[in-house]
Design a protein around this motif. Structure first.
Motif, mmCIF file in Angstrom:
data_model
loop_
_atom_site.group_PDB
_atom_site.id
_atom_site.type_symbol
_atom_site.label_atom_id
_atom_site.label_comp_id
_atom_site.label_asym_id
_atom_site.label_seq_id
_atom_site.Cartn_x
_atom_site.Cartn_y
_atom_site.Cartn_z
ATOM 1 N N GLY A 289 0.825 -1.215 0.000
ATOM 2 C CA GLY A 289 0.000 0.000 0.000
ATOM 3 C C GLY A 289 0.855 1.260 0.000
ATOM 4 O O GLY A 289 0.440 2.302 -0.517
ATOM 5 N N LEU A 290 2.062 1.187 0.551
ATOM 6 C CA LEU A 290 2.943 2.357 0.609
ATOM 7 C C LEU A 290 3.520 2.700 -0.761
ATOM 8 O O LEU A 290 4.050 3.786 -0.955
ATOM 9 C CB LEU A 290 4.086 2.118 1.606
ATOM 10 C CG LEU A 290 3.667 1.835 3.050
ATOM 11 C CD1 LEU A 290 4.889 1.525 3.902
ATOM 12 C CD2 LEU A 290 2.893 3.005 3.640
ATOM 13 N N SER A 291 3.403 1.770 -1.729
ATOM 14 C CA SER A 291 3.874 2.072 -3.094
ATOM 15 C C SER A 291 2.837 2.895 -3.850
ATOM 16 O O SER A 291 3.055 3.260 -4.994
ATOM 17 C CB SER A 291 4.108 0.785 -3.889
ATOM 18 O OG SER A 291 4.861 -0.142 -3.209
ATOM 19 N N GLY A 292 1.680 3.129 -3.249
ATOM 20 C CA GLY A 292 0.630 3.899 -3.911
ATOM 21 C C GLY A 292 -0.450 3.018 -4.482
ATOM 22 O O GLY A 292 -1.440 3.500 -5.031
ATOM 23 N N SER A 293 -0.312 1.718 -4.344
ATOM 24 C CA SER A 293 -1.302 0.805 -4.896
ATOM 25 C C SER A 293 -2.497 0.719 -3.954
ATOM 26 O O SER A 293 -2.341 0.668 -2.741
ATOM 27 C CB SER A 293 -0.598 -0.539 -5.102
ATOM 28 O OG SER A 293 -1.408 -1.601 -4.805
ATOM 29 N N LYS A 294 -3.702 0.779 -4.523
ATOM 30 C CA LYS A 294 -4.919 0.755 -3.707
ATOM 31 C C LYS A 294 -5.306 -0.684 -3.391
ATOM 32 O O LYS A 294 -5.176 -1.563 -4.238
ATOM 33 C CB LYS A 294 -6.082 1.443 -4.448
ATOM 34 C CG LYS A 294 -5.888 2.931 -4.618
ATOM 35 C CD LYS A 294 -6.273 3.704 -3.350
ATOM 36 C CE LYS A 294 -5.780 5.134 -3.383
ATOM 37 N NZ LYS A 294 -4.341 5.337 -3.236
ATOM 38 N N TYR A 295 -5.824 -0.890 -2.188
ATOM 39 C CA TYR A 295 -6.211 -2.247 -1.768
ATOM 40 C C TYR A 295 -7.437 -2.703 -2.558
ATOM 41 O O TYR A 295 -8.472 -2.047 -2.575
ATOM 42 C CB TYR A 295 -6.535 -2.224 -0.275
ATOM 43 C CG TYR A 295 -6.783 -3.594 0.301
ATOM 44 C CD1 TYR A 295 -5.764 -4.532 0.339
ATOM 45 C CD2 TYR A 295 -8.036 -3.943 0.798
ATOM 46 C CE1 TYR A 295 -5.977 -5.790 0.876
ATOM 47 C CE2 TYR A 295 -8.252 -5.208 1.336
ATOM 48 C CZ TYR A 295 -7.220 -6.120 1.362
ATOM 49 O OH TYR A 295 -7.427 -7.370 1.886
ATOM 50 N N GLY A 296 -7.311 -3.849 -3.231
ATOM 51 C CA GLY A 296 -8.431 -4.357 -4.022
ATOM 52 C C GLY A 296 -9.191 -5.461 -3.303
ATOM 53 O O GLY A 296 -10.075 -6.083 -3.876
ATOM 54 N N GLY A 297 -8.867 -5.723 -2.051
ATOM 55 C CA GLY A 297 -9.501 -6.829 -1.325
ATOM 56 C C GLY A 297 -8.798 -8.128 -1.684
ATOM 57 O O GLY A 297 -8.117 -8.221 -2.703
ATOM 58 N N ALA A 298 -8.969 -9.111 -0.829
ATOM 59 C CA ALA A 298 -8.380 -10.423 -1.128
ATOM 60 C C ALA A 298 -9.241 -11.086 -2.204
ATOM 61 O O ALA A 298 -10.436 -10.844 -2.274
ATOM 62 C CB ALA A 298 -8.364 -11.276 0.121
ATOM 63 N N SER A 299 -8.622 -11.906 -3.022
ATOM 64 C CA SER A 299 -9.401 -12.646 -4.014
ATOM 65 C C SER A 299 -10.027 -13.847 -3.321
ATOM 66 O O SER A 299 -9.589 -14.257 -2.254
ATOM 67 C CB SER A 299 -8.485 -13.133 -5.124
ATOM 68 O OG SER A 299 -7.647 -12.103 -5.548
ATOM 69 N N MET A 300 -11.067 -14.415 -3.925
ATOM 70 C CA MET A 300 -11.698 -15.576 -3.314
ATOM 71 C C MET A 300 -10.808 -16.821 -3.538
ATOM 72 O O MET A 300 -10.392 -17.070 -4.661
ATOM 73 C CB MET A 300 -13.063 -15.794 -3.940
ATOM 74 C CG MET A 300 -14.004 -16.508 -2.978
ATOM 75 S SD MET A 300 -15.532 -16.895 -3.768
ATOM 76 C CE MET A 300 -16.227 -15.302 -4.063
ATOM 77 N N VAL A 301 -10.525 -17.516 -2.458
ATOM 78 C CA VAL A 301 -9.646 -18.683 -2.548
ATOM 79 C C VAL A 301 -10.319 -19.750 -3.420
ATOM 80 O O VAL A 301 -11.504 -20.006 -3.304
ATOM 81 C CB VAL A 301 -9.359 -19.219 -1.131
ATOM 82 C CG1 VAL A 301 -8.714 -20.592 -1.178
ATOM 83 C CG2 VAL A 301 -8.470 -18.241 -0.377
ATOM 84 N N ASP A 302 -9.507 -20.343 -4.305
ATOM 85 C CA ASP A 302 -10.025 -21.339 -5.239
ATOM 86 C C ASP A 302 -9.505 -22.712 -4.807
ATOM 87 O O ASP A 302 -8.332 -23.013 -4.973
ATOM 88 C CB ASP A 302 -9.521 -20.976 -6.647
ATOM 89 C CG ASP A 302 -9.903 -22.011 -7.673
ATOM 90 O OD1 ASP A 302 -10.930 -22.676 -7.492
ATOM 91 O OD2 ASP A 302 -9.147 -22.163 -8.665
ATOM 92 N N ARG A 303 -10.381 -23.517 -4.213
ATOM 93 C CA ARG A 303 -9.930 -24.836 -3.732
ATOM 94 C C ARG A 303 -10.132 -25.871 -4.843
ATOM 95 O O ARG A 303 -11.166 -25.856 -5.509
ATOM 96 C CB ARG A 303 -10.717 -25.241 -2.494
ATOM 97 C CG ARG A 303 -10.449 -24.293 -1.317
ATOM 98 C CD ARG A 303 -11.177 -24.758 -0.076
ATOM 99 N NE ARG A 303 -11.137 -23.734 0.955
ATOM 100 C CZ ARG A 303 -10.444 -23.843 2.089
ATOM 101 N NH1 ARG A 303 -9.765 -24.925 2.349
ATOM 102 N NH2 ARG A 303 -10.452 -22.864 2.971
ATOM 103 N N TYR A 304 -9.166 -26.731 -5.015
ATOM 104 C CA TYR A 304 -9.314 -27.773 -6.044
ATOM 105 C C TYR A 304 -8.745 -29.078 -5.532
ATOM 106 O O TYR A 304 -8.151 -29.116 -4.459
ATOM 107 C CB TYR A 304 -8.613 -27.342 -7.347
ATOM 108 C CG TYR A 304 -7.131 -27.154 -7.259
ATOM 109 C CD1 TYR A 304 -6.580 -25.963 -6.774
ATOM 110 C CD2 TYR A 304 -6.230 -28.173 -7.630
ATOM 111 C CE1 TYR A 304 -5.211 -25.789 -6.678
ATOM 112 C CE2 TYR A 304 -4.866 -27.994 -7.533
ATOM 113 C CZ TYR A 304 -4.354 -26.807 -7.060
ATOM 114 O OH TYR A 304 -3.003 -26.635 -6.970
#
Ligand code: GLU
Length: 304
Positions: A289-304
């Motif tokens: 986040g300190l690089s200026g990148s905005k938090y997009g939320g965690a992605s949904m874990v894909d179980r296989y």
């Protein structure tokens, strides 16, 4: 995996453009992104170490016998996986590694980080040199033939890093007649070699070497994930900028032995837990986040 929506891509592009436009000071040069160097920096979470972990995982059993968990990581990606001259590691991937290790019963001093370059990851995992790998590792079907993945825990997109004074490159299709650098074995080098882009490519083992070539005007652009490039741009804001038009999707997973399903499940549980309890966002804010990148939320874990 939950694909990133085009709206999210647009927001990310805006955030990147904002970063690219903001001016910085010389002080930013050559500093790692994240860590405890600044006065008002957000603080890193701490992770409670689980006790008496019993999982039917050959990898975990081996690590428990050794009393240490060997985690492969990157060392030259500010904000993600960075190792300073004193051997201190920092970044979002390092935090992800620590939170997962804690759930598997390993404290930070029981983690042995090992630097593994992009092209050596599958071999390091399948030969047992590392128990887990956490380092901007895109989950894809080709790699799934060789290793297992838990995740994604973040989704990046390929982008371009260029010299700040270069106004001629707006995306991958403006690379015709130019030279672009990326790392051997990465999804980025594979993408940019497609004939559609009609560009000349240079390959190195590490992204830092590409960035050196860019600064020395030996290449015109560096391509890899936006999250990686933003870390470099944040270190040298007067010299470098990220173009801000992501052109692929790169879901990051934690690599491990292909057939260790119990470990995959345990690591997926850990990702979900630390997303729900806020550690994931807190760790992000204090690193990437300190690089200026905005938090997009965690992605949904894909179980296989
Ligand atoms: N995420 C991409 C990959 O796994 C590029 C970053 C890297 O080289 O680690 O290939």
């Amino acid at each position: 995996m939950k694909p990133r929506s085009s709206a999210a891509v647009a927001v990310l592009a805006l955030a990147l453009t904002a970063t690219a436009c903001s001016s910085g000071s010389d002080e930013a040069a050559d500093k790692p992104v994240g860590g405890k160097s600044g006065v008002n920096e957000p603080s890193l979470p701490t992770y409670k170490v689980a006790e008496d972990v019993t999982i039917d995982s050959p990898t975990l059993k081996r690590a428990q016998e050794k009393g240490k968990l060997v985690i492969g990581a990157k060392s030259d990606q500010p904000g993600l996986g960075f190792e300073d001259k004193d051997g201190k590691r920092s970044g979002f991937d390092i935090e992800i590694a620590k939170m997962i290790a804690a759930d598997l019963g390993f404290s930070p001093d029981q983690i042995q980080f090992k630097t593994v370059d992009t092209s050596a990851r599958e071999a390091a995992i399948s030969s047992g040199q590392v128990d887990l790998f956490v380092g901007t590792y895109t989950i894809n079907d080709e790699r799934k033939k060789l290793v297992g993945f838990a995740g994604p825990y973040y989704t990046a997109g390929a982008d371009l890093l260029v010299r700040r004074d270069d106004g001629t490159i707006g995306g991958p299709f403006s690379l015709q007649g130019k030279t672009v650098c990326s790392v051997t074995g990465s999804t980025a080098i594979r993408e940019i070699k497609k004939p559609d882009y009609n560009t000349t490519t240079v390959e190195t083992a590490k992204y830092g070497e590409c960035v050196e070539k860019l600064l020395a005007k030996q290449v015109d652009a560096v391509t890899t994930d936006d999250a990686i490039l933003m870390g470099y741009a944040a270190q040298r804001p007067k010299d470098l900028k990220v173009v801000g038009s992501p052109f692929t999707e790169e879901p990051y997973g934690i690599g491990m032995a292909k057939n260790d399903k119990a470990l995959r499940e345990a690591v997926s549980d850990a990702i979900e837990k630390h997303d729900e309890n806020g550690d994931h966002k807190k760790a992000y804010d204090a690193t990437l986040g300190l690089s200026g990148s905005k938090y997009g939320g965690a992605s949904m874990v894909d179980r296989y």
